[in-house]
Design an enzyme around this catalytic site. Structure first.
Site, short mmCIF file in Angstrom:
data_model
loop_
_atom_site.label_atom_id
_atom_site.label_comp_id
_atom_site.label_asym_id
_atom_site.label_seq_id
_atom_site.Cartn_x
_atom_site.Cartn_y
_atom_site.Cartn_z
CB VAL A 220 -18.75 0.30 -2.07
CG1 VAL A 220 -19.13 -1.11 -1.65
CG2 VAL A 220 -17.33 0.33 -2.62
CE LYS B 78 -4.49 1.07 0.59
NZ LYS B 78 -5.65 0.40 0.00
N GLY C 218 -23.52 4.60 4.44
CA GLY C 218 -22.66 5.17 3.40
C GLY C 218 -23.13 4.77 2.02
CB VAL C 219 -25.64 5.69 -0.31
CG1 VAL C 219 -26.47 4.54 0.23
CG2 VAL C 219 -26.09 7.01 0.29
N GLY C 220 -21.94 5.88 -0.96
CA GLY C 220 -20.98 6.39 -1.93
C GLY C 220 -20.93 5.39 -3.08
#
Ligand code: NAD
Length: 368
Positions: free
Chosen positions: A197, A93, A193-195
């Site tokens: 994904v 990473k 969280g409705v980003g």
């Protein structure tokens, strides 16, 4: 048996080698360029299965220690994620320190690409937080060791739909284990969280006639998703108190902590967010004590990296990516059964299974 320890917590004071030694990193590279202002850390955790792959995150870390710890912890997570996904990839990473809105530009991205290139393919990058396919294009100008390129350039594009598909598969497997049926019809699912994904996940849930609850900071996203899918909006502070069957964290990490686990009313946790357990051991056990089935995050959110993997092999096609991602269903059941049989937590079982693969495949690679 290989041991990987993940005790580091963001914000903790860490010494240079102590955490590297504990978590077993192979190499950590500090990248600095005064001209562009680039300050980055590339952490290569383990390359037994293949080159270390994991996205680059750009973030305004409060301290250098925070960035260091994040790079170490996230790269270790990629080793586990890539292994349990059945990919021939190690874990790595990168983090770039700074405010993406102010600091990010072509020169900075390309300078970062030169650092990635200097590792000769030992580390392959892709998008993570605050990175776009456009950034990958800049990095690609300096190195071939990059995935997550736009589809127009022959890449796999946005990995989020594939990630959501894997989460959906993991959720169905956890439901099978918990409720005796993989069907999500009529199940109450709380999506936090409705980003990228979260929204694709809602789409799958809607097609199965689940009852969908959503929460987000963004009023615009809430409006769009609730109108399009008939989802019920839940205020952010109410998420952990909602009477639901399944809680799907798709926003931020560490939501599975002392306070929230005590409040949860669901039977299953299955979501796309990384590092959901604040403390892997303690909170993994707390979920078991509360009889809540947890589908480990690094297992069920592996669709995105699978998308990158097929791009890396040079043989990208969406159908192979989806077939490989679909295997998350079987692996989740295997992990949940393993946990039950070994009186372990799903998180620990998933770690054990991931490490076992690294150990076994590592042995077949030794030439005599
Ligand atoms: P995103 O930024 O598109 O979406 C996150 C959403 O969560 C945003 O809409 C944001 O407003 C919302 N949010 C933030 N804090 C919140 C809170 N406290 N309560 C409710 N909503 C909140 O990110 P994404 O790409 O959808 O990723 C979501 C999670 O999944 C992240 O943890 C990410 O690391 C992880 N993940 C993503 C992928 C991928 O392919 N995108 C792959 C693996 C893991």
């Amino acid at each position: 048996m290989i041991e990987i320890i993940g005790r580091a917590v963001v914000g903790e004071k860490v010494s240079l080698f102590s955490e590297v030694e504990k978590m077993g990193h192979e190499q950590v590279v500090i990248c600095n360029d005064n001209e562009t202002g680039l300050k980055a850390i590339i952490a290569i955790h383990n390359t037994v299965l293949g080159p270390a792959m994991g996205g680059t995150r750009m973030w305004s870390y409060a301290t250098d220690e925070e960035a260091w710890t994040d790079a170490l912890r996230l790269s270790r997570g990629m080793t586990l994620k890539n292994s349990i996904a059945g990919l021939n990839l190690g874990g790595g990473k990168a983090v770039i320190i700074g405010d993406a809105a102010k600091l990010k530009n072509e020169a900075l991205m390309r300078r970062f690409g030169k650092f990635v290139n200097s590792l000769g393919g030992k580390y392959w990058t892709a998008e993570d937080v605050n990175m776009s396919t456009r950034d990958m294009e800049y990095i690609r100008m300096e190195t071939p060791y990059v995935t997550g390129m736009p589809e127009s350039r022959g890449g796999g594009g946005d990995p989020s739909p594939v990630t959501a598909y894997g989460v959906y598969m993991g959720m169905k497997a956890a439901s099978k284990k918990t409720f005796g049926s993989e069907s999500l019809e009529g199940k109450n699912v709380m999506v936090q969280g409705v980003g990228n994904v979260g929204t694709y996940l809602v789409d799958y849930l809607k097609k199965e006639n689940a009852k969908i609850f959503i929460s987000d900071f963004s009023e615009n996203k809430l409006k769009h998703v609730s109108e399009k899918y008939g989802a019920t909006v839940v205020p952010m502070e109410e998420v952990y108190n909602v009477n639901c069957d399944i809680y799907a964290p798709c926003a931020l990490g560490a939501t599975l902590n002392d306070q929230n686990i005590a409040s949860l009313k669901c039977r299953v946790v299955a979501g796309g967010a990384n590092n959901q357990l604040l403390d892997e051991k303690r909170h993994g056990e707390m979920l078991v004590e509360r009889d809540i089935v947890y589908a480990p995050d690094f297992l069920i959110n592996g669709g995105g990296i699978t998308n990158c993997y097929f791009e890396y092999t040079g043989d990208y096609n969406r159908s192979s990516v989806m077939t490989q991602t679909e295997r998350i269903y079987d692996t989740t059941l295997k992990v949940l059964n393993h946990a039950e049989e070994n009186n372990s937590t799903p998180q620990q079982s998933a770690i054990d299974i991931a490490l076992e693969r690294i150990e076994k495949i590592g042995k077949i690679k030794i030439s005599l």
